[in-house]
Write an enzyme that holds these catalytic residues in place. Structure first.
Site, mmCIF file in Angstrom:
data_model
loop_
_atom_site.group_PDB
_atom_site.id
_atom_site.type_symbol
_atom_site.label_atom_id
_atom_site.label_comp_id
_atom_site.label_asym_id
_atom_site.label_seq_id
_atom_site.Cartn_x
_atom_site.Cartn_y
_atom_site.Cartn_z
ATOM 1 N N ASP A 138 -37.227 -1.598 -3.164
ATOM 2 C CA ASP A 138 -36.880 -3.017 -3.244
ATOM 3 C C ASP A 138 -36.554 -3.535 -1.831
ATOM 4 O O ASP A 138 -35.734 -2.926 -1.123
ATOM 5 C CB ASP A 138 -35.638 -3.136 -4.157
ATOM 6 C CG ASP A 138 -35.339 -4.560 -4.572
ATOM 7 O OD1 ASP A 138 -36.248 -5.398 -4.554
ATOM 8 O OD2 ASP A 138 -34.166 -4.826 -4.937
ATOM 9 N N SER A 170 -31.183 -12.727 -12.328
ATOM 10 C CA SER A 170 -30.070 -12.481 -13.252
ATOM 11 C C SER A 170 -29.649 -13.796 -13.897
ATOM 12 O O SER A 170 -29.698 -14.861 -13.259
ATOM 13 C CB SER A 170 -28.886 -11.855 -12.510
ATOM 14 O OG SER A 170 -29.103 -10.463 -12.363
ATOM 15 N N HIS A 208 -37.792 -12.483 -7.910
ATOM 16 C CA HIS A 208 -36.524 -11.833 -7.533
ATOM 17 C C HIS A 208 -35.378 -12.728 -8.006
ATOM 18 O O HIS A 208 -35.597 -13.850 -8.464
ATOM 19 C CB HIS A 208 -36.454 -11.680 -6.008
ATOM 20 C CG HIS A 208 -37.280 -10.544 -5.511
ATOM 21 N ND1 HIS A 208 -36.728 -9.413 -4.961
ATOM 22 C CD2 HIS A 208 -38.617 -10.338 -5.523
ATOM 23 C CE1 HIS A 208 -37.696 -8.579 -4.634
ATOM 24 N NE2 HIS A 208 -38.853 -9.116 -4.961
ATOM 25 N N GLY A 209 -34.157 -12.219 -7.853
ATOM 26 C CA GLY A 209 -32.979 -13.059 -8.097
ATOM 27 C C GLY A 209 -32.944 -13.651 -9.496
ATOM 28 O O GLY A 209 -32.579 -14.805 -9.667
ATOM 29 N N ILE A 222 -33.834 -7.710 -11.821
ATOM 30 C CA ILE A 222 -32.469 -7.960 -12.291
ATOM 31 C C ILE A 222 -31.551 -6.845 -11.802
ATOM 32 O O ILE A 222 -31.793 -5.665 -12.064
ATOM 33 C CB ILE A 222 -32.447 -8.051 -13.835
ATOM 34 C CG1 ILE A 222 -33.245 -9.296 -14.267
ATOM 35 C CG2 ILE A 222 -31.008 -8.115 -14.366
ATOM 36 C CD1 ILE A 222 -33.510 -9.420 -15.729
ATOM 37 N N ASP A 223 -30.533 -7.242 -11.089
ATOM 38 C CA ASP A 223 -29.540 -6.292 -10.587
ATOM 39 C C ASP A 223 -28.122 -6.787 -10.900
ATOM 40 O O ASP A 223 -27.320 -6.089 -11.536
ATOM 41 C CB ASP A 223 -29.726 -6.117 -9.071
ATOM 42 C CG ASP A 223 -28.827 -5.049 -8.495
ATOM 43 O OD1 ASP A 223 -28.094 -4.393 -9.266
ATOM 44 O OD2 ASP A 223 -28.822 -4.850 -7.268
ATOM 45 N N SER A 224 -27.827 -8.029 -10.502
ATOM 46 C CA SER A 224 -26.456 -8.541 -10.645
ATOM 47 C C SER A 224 -25.938 -8.490 -12.083
ATOM 48 O O SER A 224 -24.766 -8.164 -12.316
ATOM 49 C CB SER A 224 -26.377 -9.981 -10.140
ATOM 50 O OG SER A 224 -26.708 -10.024 -8.784
HETATM 51 P P1 13P Z 1 -30.219 -10.604 -8.972
HETATM 52 O O1 13P Z 1 -29.171 -10.584 -7.920
HETATM 53 O O2 13P Z 1 -30.406 -11.974 -9.535
HETATM 54 O O3 13P Z 1 -29.962 -9.620 -10.060
HETATM 55 O O4 13P Z 1 -31.622 -10.207 -8.283
HETATM 56 C C1 13P Z 1 -31.943 -8.874 -8.026
HETATM 57 C C2 13P Z 1 -33.143 -8.715 -7.172
HETATM 58 O O5 13P Z 1 -33.892 -9.631 -6.902
HETATM 59 C C3 13P Z 1 -33.431 -7.378 -6.648
HETATM 60 O O6 13P Z 1 -34.505 -7.364 -5.761
HETATM 61 O O1 G3H Z 2 -32.123 -7.785 -3.796
HETATM 62 C C1 G3H Z 2 -30.993 -7.329 -3.821
HETATM 63 C C2 G3H Z 2 -30.641 -6.301 -4.836
HETATM 64 O O2 G3H Z 2 -29.764 -6.836 -5.782
HETATM 65 C C3 G3H Z 2 -30.098 -5.076 -4.186
HETATM 66 O O3 G3H Z 2 -28.794 -5.270 -3.760
HETATM 67 O O4 G3H Z 2 -28.866 -4.386 -1.444
HETATM 68 O O5 G3H Z 2 -26.693 -4.645 -2.668
HETATM 69 O O6 G3H Z 2 -28.311 -2.858 -3.317
HETATM 70 P P1 G3H Z 2 -28.120 -4.224 -2.714
HETATM 71 ZN ZN ZN Z 3 -34.658 -9.191 -4.587
#
Ligand code: 13P
Ligand code: G3H
Ligand code: ZN
Length: 322
Positions: free
Chosen positions: A94, A226, A223-224, A267-269
């Site tokens: 990523d 969440s 991306h982004g 999705i990460d957050s």
């Molecule tokens: P979120 O912060 O919206 O979850 O996005 C994650 C992401 O784009 C990871 O590359």
């Molecule tokens: O794009 C960002 C992702 O949420 C990864 O976050 O760099 O804190 O692991 P991080």
């Molecule tokens: Zn991202």
């Protein structure tokens, strides 16, 4: 020692995206940094019969060590089989920022890499992405490029405002770089604070439609993405946290995007929120507990439940593995 992802039972994203485009859904791309997150992702995707992209960021590599994360992803293939379903699993870098990093991931068993040249000039972005493609394709590793800049923080780089992807550039970028998928900027952003209170939380589906017209059938990545479920924000605040005005992307907008050319949603957050809410609740209700399994276990269960719901109701990827 170099290893091919094929020997590890992983797949690249090509067939995944072709199926996603044909059938109007998006493949989930969930970030992981530890064992519980990886377990929850695989459990949810096996349970819902969904393909999955396991994402490793530079931050994850620093936190958990690239070797351990790769072995975890390798273990995930066997873990899914043991849970009863052979789902396609890709291991993806990523926000790779250099050719060297992308090369090292290719050599190390990743099946897909992102080269994020979006902070460079258009020409430099093309040149860097092209170099990564030339290397990765020798090993049948797929490459995600990015055009346009998301507001918010991407690893160490932060930007106050969105620079939307310009539809008139995408065809040229894709042709010149040879990338396999394209991340675009249409109003999503990283983190839990995507919109200000009172702002209309709307992404630019009109720009997406314009992009799709220029490169029909080409895999687009968001991306982004969440949604920042308010029940988690409320639980976090109720049990001692402090997260005011956290706002995400409405689920119905993501569903609409997934039905079009968007075939990977990052999705990460939301995973961080689900885990934090469950752990805070546990700590508040059972202050005498000190066995990590007693709080990481419920956090993992919450995460699994949330990912399964997303696959079913937002991405539409549930039930697509036959
Ligand atoms: P979120 O912060 O919206 O979850 O996005 C994650 C992401 O784009 C990871 O590359
Ligand atoms: O794009 C960002 C992702 O949420 C990864 O976050 O760099 O804190 O692991 P991080
Ligand atoms: Zn991202």
């Amino acid at each position: 020692m170099a290893v091919s992802y094929k020997e590890l039972g992983l797949v690249n994203t090509r067939a995944m995206f072709a199926d996603a485009i044909k059938n109007g859904y998006a493949v989930p791309a969930y970030n992981f940094n530890n064992m519980e997150q990886m377990q929850a992702i695989i459990q949810a995707c096996v349970e819902t019969k969904s393909p999955v992209i396991l994402q490793v960021s530079s931050g994850a590599r620093k936190y958990a060590n690239q070797t351990l994360l790769r072995y975890m992803a390798q273990g995930a293939v066997q873990f899914a089989k043991e849970l009863g379903c052979e789902i396609p699993i890709a291991l993806h870098l990523d926000h790779g920022d250099t050719l060297e990093l992308c090369k090292s991931c290719v050599d190390y068993g990743f099946s897909s890499v992102m080269i994020d040249g979006s902070h460079h000039s258009y020409e430099e972005n093309i040149a860097l992405t092209r170099q990564v493609v030339e290397y990765a394709h020798k090993y049948d590793v797929t490459v995600e490029g990015e055009l346009g800049i998301l507001a918010g923080v991407e690893d160490d780089v932060s930007s106050e405002t969105h620079t939307y992807t310009q539809p008139e550039e995408v065809e040229d970028f894709v042709k010149k770089t040879g990338c396999d998928s394209l991340a675009i900027s249409i109003g999503t952003s990283h983190g839990a604070f995507k919109f200000k209170p009172g702002q209309n939380p709307e992404i630019r589906l009109d720009i997406l439609a314009e992009i799709e017209k220029r490169i029909p059938g080409f895999p687009i990545v968001l991306h982004g993405s969440s949604s920042v479920p308010q029940e988690y924000v409320d639980l976090i605040n109720k049990f001692g946290g402090k997260m005011e005005a956290a706002i995400g992307i409405p689920e119905e907008q993501l569903r609409a995007a997934a039905k079009s050319a968007v075939c990977k949603i990052n999705i990460d957050s939301d995973g961080r929120l689900a885990m934090t809410a469950a752990i805070r609740k546990m700590f508040a209700e059972q202050p005498g507990e000190f066995d990590p399994r007693k709080y990481l276990g419920p956090a993992r269960d919450e995460l699994r439940k949330m990912y399964a719901e997303k696959n079913k109701n937002v991405l539409g990827s549930a039930g697509t593995v036959k």
